[in-house]
Design an enzyme around this catalytic site. Structure first.
Site, PDB file in Angstrom:
ATOM      1  N   ARG A 181     -25.718  -2.648   6.999  1.00 21.29           N
ATOM      2  CA  ARG A 181     -25.675  -4.085   6.645  1.00 21.29           C
ATOM      3  C   ARG A 181     -25.864  -4.994   7.862  1.00 21.29           C
ATOM      4  NH1 ARG A 181     -19.891  -5.493   4.128  1.00 21.29           N
ATOM      5  NH2 ARG A 181     -20.888  -4.438   2.403  1.00 21.29           N
ATOM      6  N   LYS A 201       0.860  -1.181   0.000  1.00 24.62           N
ATOM      7  CA  LYS A 201       0.000   0.000   0.000  1.00 24.62           C
ATOM      8  C   LYS A 201       0.905   1.244   0.000  1.00 24.62           C
ATOM      9  CE  LYS A 201      -4.445   1.070   2.038  1.00 24.62           C
ATOM     10  NZ  LYS A 201      -5.479   0.532   2.937  1.00 24.62           N
ATOM     11  N   GLU A 241     -19.025  -5.886   9.942  1.00 20.65           N
ATOM     12  CA  GLU A 241     -19.949  -5.159  10.826  1.00 20.65           C
ATOM     13  C   GLU A 241     -21.045  -6.072  11.374  1.00 20.65           C
ATOM     14  OE1 GLU A 241     -18.811  -4.023   7.949  1.00 20.65           O
ATOM     15  OE2 GLU A 241     -17.828  -2.123   8.406  1.00 20.65           O
TER      16      GLU A 241
HETATM   17  C1  LIG Z   1     -18.609  -2.366   4.814  1.00 20.24           C
HETATM   18  C2  LIG Z   1     -17.452  -1.417   4.874  1.00 20.24           C
HETATM   19  N1  LIG Z   1     -16.837  -1.222   6.059  1.00 20.24           N
HETATM   20  C3  LIG Z   1     -15.804  -0.352   6.148  1.00 20.24           C
HETATM   21  C4  LIG Z   1     -15.374   0.338   5.038  1.00 20.24           C
HETATM   22  C5  LIG Z   1     -14.274   1.368   5.162  1.00 20.24           C
HETATM   23  N2  LIG Z   1     -13.103   0.985   4.372  1.00 20.24           N
HETATM   24  C6  LIG Z   1     -12.834   1.515   3.206  1.00 20.24           C
HETATM   25  S1  LIG Z   1     -11.458   0.899   2.524  1.00 20.24           S
HETATM   26  C7  LIG Z   1     -11.170  -0.074   3.878  1.00 20.24           C
HETATM   27  C8  LIG Z   1      -9.985  -0.953   3.957  1.00 20.24           C
HETATM   28  C9  LIG Z   1     -10.009  -1.913   2.804  1.00 20.24           C
HETATM   29  O1  LIG Z   1      -8.887  -2.754   2.899  1.00 20.24           O
HETATM   30  P1  LIG Z   1      -8.546  -3.651   1.636  1.00 20.24           P
HETATM   31  O2  LIG Z   1      -9.769  -4.318   1.156  1.00 20.24           O
HETATM   32  O3  LIG Z   1      -7.407  -4.491   2.037  1.00 20.24           O
HETATM   33  O4  LIG Z   1      -8.131  -2.604   0.514  1.00 20.24           O
HETATM   34  P2  LIG Z   1      -6.816  -1.692   0.467  1.00 20.24           P
HETATM   35  O5  LIG Z   1      -7.228  -0.345   1.016  1.00 20.24           O
HETATM   36  O6  LIG Z   1      -5.761  -2.350   1.294  1.00 20.24           O
HETATM   37  O7  LIG Z   1      -6.451  -1.619  -0.980  1.00 20.24           O
HETATM   38  C10 LIG Z   1     -12.188   0.074   4.801  1.00 20.24           C
HETATM   39  C11 LIG Z   1     -12.250  -0.643   6.098  1.00 20.24           C
HETATM   40  C12 LIG Z   1     -16.061   0.112   3.822  1.00 20.24           C
HETATM   41  N3  LIG Z   1     -15.721   0.792   2.694  1.00 20.24           N
HETATM   42  N4  LIG Z   1     -17.066  -0.770   3.765  1.00 20.24           N
HETATM   43 MG   LIG Z   2      -5.432  -4.291   1.921  1.00 21.70          MG
END
Ligand SMILES: Cc1ncc(C[n+]2csc(CCOP(=O)(O)OP(=O)(O)O)c2C)c(N)n1
Ligand SMILES: [Mg+2]
Ligand SMILES: CC(=O)[C@@H](O)[C@H](O)COP(=O)(O)O
Length: 649
Positions: A404, A291, A376
């Protein structure tokens, strides 16, 4: 556009890229140059607008490889959560839009069908892409359409339950489907859980890598010729993997596994994707990325690798905005104070410890904070379990993400009358993240849950007070909800009636203005404008908005007009609920409810969107003056009784 013209825009090669076909023709050397230009572009543009710079820097090579192997939009590229689709947008003709990224009228921060035929999933909630992909692949199979379906899912999103429901179905269906696991080991912070441990065992196992390289070198000259050769290659790798890397999890599901592959090596990713594309069934390509890759301030950002900063200094990565007192920090500090007094209070986060403030509690009481991953629903029901075990969980999530978990809140928590407090940050209109992030549903959706109480504080003092009241409730769940951004200046009440704060009152009782939550300040400004017109307004903050306090009905009876204003959808909101309570009490005072129309409101700043919705002091005052003066002008009509009840004379 020629390369020369392109140079004038974004970089020698990038300026010439107007669509995916332009990258298919590039040489390996050109691709490396293009990847560097894209990184420079992302840093230059997103440092000015703010946005998800860290996640997108991590998928530059991955996205280039996807667009070289697959033919979007005929082949469908799906992005889970969608915050990592900037490179996809750059490669599909939208470079020019980045100057207005996430701004009103500008490029969305997520895929948008209105922007491009290359975009499909617009929902910014995590863990949905594999379910979309399962359905899409089934549709193409049934319709006999030869089109690839590729879903990019992050390691964080993969901790969401829907992903496993989807994988179960994908394996059973057996349709051609490429799942790219973008494994950078992080959500915001390092990804938690057994899955994360499993993924890291795959990507970090030195023995596996060394043995794999030997096998690859031996077979390297053998071009992949479809499934038979792939089976041979795969069988060899599988055998090796089982020997050196316990990665049976995916394959025992019935889904082939390819990887781990260096997600920053375009050729390696392309090779894996071509193998997966030609396999003829569901395949996981496990891409290991970093990242913030290639930008030291992001790579070295311990908190979240510059996951989604506001505008920042491109040189240092430091935020440009001056720090201000955020609602989140007020909550976090008060939660720690409460936890110091109450050993039964524990915190739960769904992979967002820092953004929700739960990290502050974790630093003080690490043993009393649980990060459940992006889960969640599990957060809600595991909180029910914690409560059954004698604790009082505080579940901190963004308001939109609790949607959700409605069933879990309704039945697993409320029906059991369990003491769980849900703290909903980013409630109401947020702004840059657009419609799927607007926390506008909670007061309606959760307002119908029997025994659940919702508080909407108006400032820091009331947030601290109402949070304490919430964690003191031991016979059912509570919600405390507050908006994004800087917390409003404290707005003292002139008196309290029951649980309702009176913020302003007048000798005249023309209007009862119910200002929900942070709209307290707006209510004061409206009252001032009406006073100039000679009208008297009583401004009240209900504090606990669902169920509607009985005092509001009593107050309503003493006024000529009731107006409610809330940072949530009107349908089923506080205004609707108050109108119902007034009807039930036969209080026949006209009521006008102002709020957010149920709908998909565009992205912009919070202030812009609220203004577009008429939720400003000026607009509310103008409406109220119209309504009250209409009452003044109304002739007093005799109450018309139905004929059967009319007196005989
Ligand atoms: C249901 C839900 N919960 C929380 C979030 C907030 N959120 C946005 S991106 C993220 C992290 C995502 O991690 P990953 O899937 O590993 O993607 P990366 O950012 O590492 O590319 C979160 C928790 C969301 N978008 N949707
Ligand atoms: Mg990730
Ligand atoms: C993609 C996602 O869901 C989060 O990164 C979100 O964009 C964060 O919003 P805030 O910037 O309000 O914390």
């Amino acid at each position: 556009m020629s390369v020369e013209e392109g140079t004038a825009n974004h970089g020698r090669l990038l300026g010439a890229v107007r669509g995916p076909q332009d990258v298919k023709r590039m040489t390996a050397e050109q691709l490396d140059i293009l990847a560097a230009e894209i990184r420079d572009f992302l840093i230059a543009k997103v440092s000015r607008t703010g946005g998800h710079v860290g996640p997108n820097l991590g998928v530059v090579e991955l996205t280039l490889a996807m667009h070289r192997v697959f033919d979007s939009p005929r082949d469908r590229l799906l992005f889970d959560t969608g915050h990592q689709a900037y490179v996809h947008k750059i490669l599909t003709g939208r470079q020019d839009g980045f100057d207005k990224l996430r701004q009103r009228g500008g490029l969305s921060g997520y895929p948008s069908q209105a922007e491009s035929e290359h975009d499909l999933i617009e929902n910014s909630h995590a863990s949905t892409a594999l379910s979309y992909a399962d359905g899409l692949a089934k549709a193409y199979a049934l319709r006999g359409e030869q089109r690839s379906v590729v879903a990019v899912v992050g390691d964080g999103a993969l901790t969401g339950g829907m992903c496993w429901e989807a994988l179960n179905n994908i394996a059973t269906a057996g349709n051609p489907l490429v799942i790219v696991v973008n494994d950078n080991g992080r959500s915001y912070s390092p990804t938690i859980g057994g899955l994360a441990d499993h993924l890291s065992s795959l990507r970090l196992n030195p023995g596996y890598e060394k043995v794999l390289d030997t096998v690859k070198d031996a077979l390297g000259s053998t071009p992949l010729v479809g499934k038979p050769m792939y089976e041979v290659l795969h069988a060899v790798k599988k055998g090796i993997k089982d020997a050196v890397a316990p990665q049976a999890m995916f394959e025992d599901l019935g889904i082939k596994y390819v990887g781990p592959v260096d997600g920053h090596d375009i050729a390696a990713v392309e090779s894996s994707l071509r193998a997966a594309k030609n396999f003829g069934g569901p395949v996981i390509v496990h891409a290991v990325t970093r990242k913030g890759y290639g930008y030291r301030p992001a790579e070295e950002d311990e908190a979240d690798c510059l996951h989604g900063p506001s505008a920042f200094d491109a040189e240092t990565g430091k935020l440009l905005a001056a720090p201000s007192v955020k609602w989140t920090q007020v909550f976090a500090d008060e939660l720690v104070a409460i936890a110091d007094e109450r050993p039964d209070v524990v915190g739960i986060t769904a992979a967002m410890a820092e953004p929700t403030g739960i990290a502050t509690l974790a630093r003080k009481h690490p043993e009393r904070v649980y990060d459940v991953g992006i889960a969640e629903q599990h957060a809600a029901t595991s909180a029910a379990g914690l409560a059954m075990g004698g604790l009082h969980p505080v579940v901190a999530v963004y308001a939109t993400f609790l949607n959700r978990a409605f069933d879990q809140v309704l039945l697993d928590v409320a029906m059991h009358k369990l003491p769980v407090t849900f703290v909903l940050d980013r409630a109401g209109i947020t702004g840059p993240d657009g419609p799927s992030h607007y926390g506008i549903w909670d007061m309606s959706v959760f307002g119908v849950v029997p025994g659940l109480r919702i508080a909407a504080p108006r400032d820091s003092a009331s947030l601290r007070e109402e949070l304490r009241e919430a964690v003191a409730v031991d016979d059912g769940p509570t919600i405390v909800r507050f908006p994004t951004g800087t917390v409003a200046a404290d707005l003292p009440a002139v008196r309290r009636i029951g649980s309702v704060d009176v913020l302003a009152e007048s000798a005249r009782t023309d209007v009862l203005l119910v200002a929900v939550g942070s709209f307290g300040q707006l209510g004061m400004e409206v009252a001032a404008r009406l006073a100039e017109q000679g009208y008297g307004v009583t401004v009240v903050d209900p504090r606990w908005v669902r169920p509607v306090p009985a005092e509001l009905v009593e107050l309503a009876a003493g006024h000529r007009l009731v107006v409610t204003v809330e940072d949530g959808v009107r349908v089923g909101g506080v205004g609707d609920a108050l109108a119902q309570s007034m009807r039930d009490a036969d209080v026949r005072v006209p009521l006008r409810d102002l709020g957010v129309p149920a709908g998909w409101h565009p992205h912009g700043t919070r202030a812009q969107i609220l203004s577009d919705l008429g939720l400003t002091a000026q607009d509310v005052a103008r409406n109220v003056i119209g309504w009250i003066s209409g009452l003044d002008a109304e002739p007093v009509e005799p109450v018309r009784l139905p004929a059967s009840e009319a007196s005989p004379n």
